[in-house]
Write an enzyme that holds these catalytic residues in place. Structure first.
Site, PDB file in Angstrom:
ATOM      1  N   GLY A 125     -18.349   8.834  14.806  1.00  0.00           N
ATOM      2  CA  GLY A 125     -17.420   9.228  15.877  1.00  0.00           C
ATOM      3  C   GLY A 125     -18.144   9.683  17.131  1.00  0.00           C
ATOM      4  CB  CYS A 126     -20.979  11.988  17.650  1.00  0.00           C
ATOM      5  SG  CYS A 126     -20.181  13.427  16.906  1.00  0.00           S
ATOM      6  CB  THR A 127     -22.484   6.805  17.673  1.00  0.00           C
ATOM      7  OG1 THR A 127     -23.469   7.620  17.018  1.00  0.00           O
ATOM      8  CG2 THR A 127     -23.153   5.592  18.278  1.00  0.00           C
TER       9      THR A 127
END
Length: 190
Positions: A80-82
């Site tokens: 998700g952060c990527t």
């Protein structure tokens, strides 16, 4: 002597009492939730002094006079952060055209941020909040399932005032949502 509710109140009265109690509880919970969602809007963004992915100490003063997106996220290189970081990167020219700086914040250290930024060619600042000072102050810190910053974003105007707090962020949609919001705020000169 204990009160026997059946003998003191009729079933109709008991039902009315429980219904009223549930309605009042529901009202206060919904009021509390809606009041809580805007707690940051209209307040100055807190001061910070944290190292970025190059080891340089960055402060909120250097962003003074500019629109600023401060986004908190759980961990470098997680799915998700990527996705969120890549979407900010894909839209970076649009942010620049609007005069907006982007700053990502997580508990990861300088080396992890450097690797993340280099791997995905991130053109914006990542701050290492390794002691969770800023995350705790902004009330985005979480302990479970591991200590991390929750995914939340703050839109800050050139005067350093938070004009919008995004408490629920969907990584795939957030950059587009944020760009629309920035344009709206800039048109309204907030």
């Amino acid at each position: 002597m204990p009160i026997n509710w059946n003998s003191q109140m009729s079933k109709k009265s008991t039902t009315r009492f429980l219904t009223s109690t549930l309605l009042l509880t529901s009202f206060f919970l919904s009021f509390s939730a809606s009041a809580n969602s805007n707690v940051w809007e209209g307040t100055p963004f807190l001061s910070f002094s944290l190292a970025d992915q190059t080891g340089k100490i960055r402060t909120n003063q250097e962003f003074s006079g500019k629109w600023l997106v401060v986004y908190f996220y759980p961990k470098d290189k997680t799915p998700g952060c990527t996705i969120e970081a890549q979407n900010f990167t894909d839209d970076y020219a649009k942010y620049q055209a609007l005069g907006v700086e982007i700053v990502g914040v997580s508990y990861d250290d300088i080396a992890a941020h450097k690797d993340f930024a280099e791997t995905y060619e991130l053109p914006f600042t990542l701050l290492a909040d390794t002691e969770a000072q800023l995350s705790k102050a902004m009330k985005v810190d979480r302990l479970l399932p591991w200590p991390h910053a929750s995914r939340q974003t703050f839109l800050v105007n050139p005067q350093g005032i938070i004009v919008q707090h995004f408490k629920k962020v969907k990584p795939k949609e957030h950059s587009a949502e944020l760009l629309k919001s920035i344009r709206r705020h800039q048109e309204n000169k907030s």
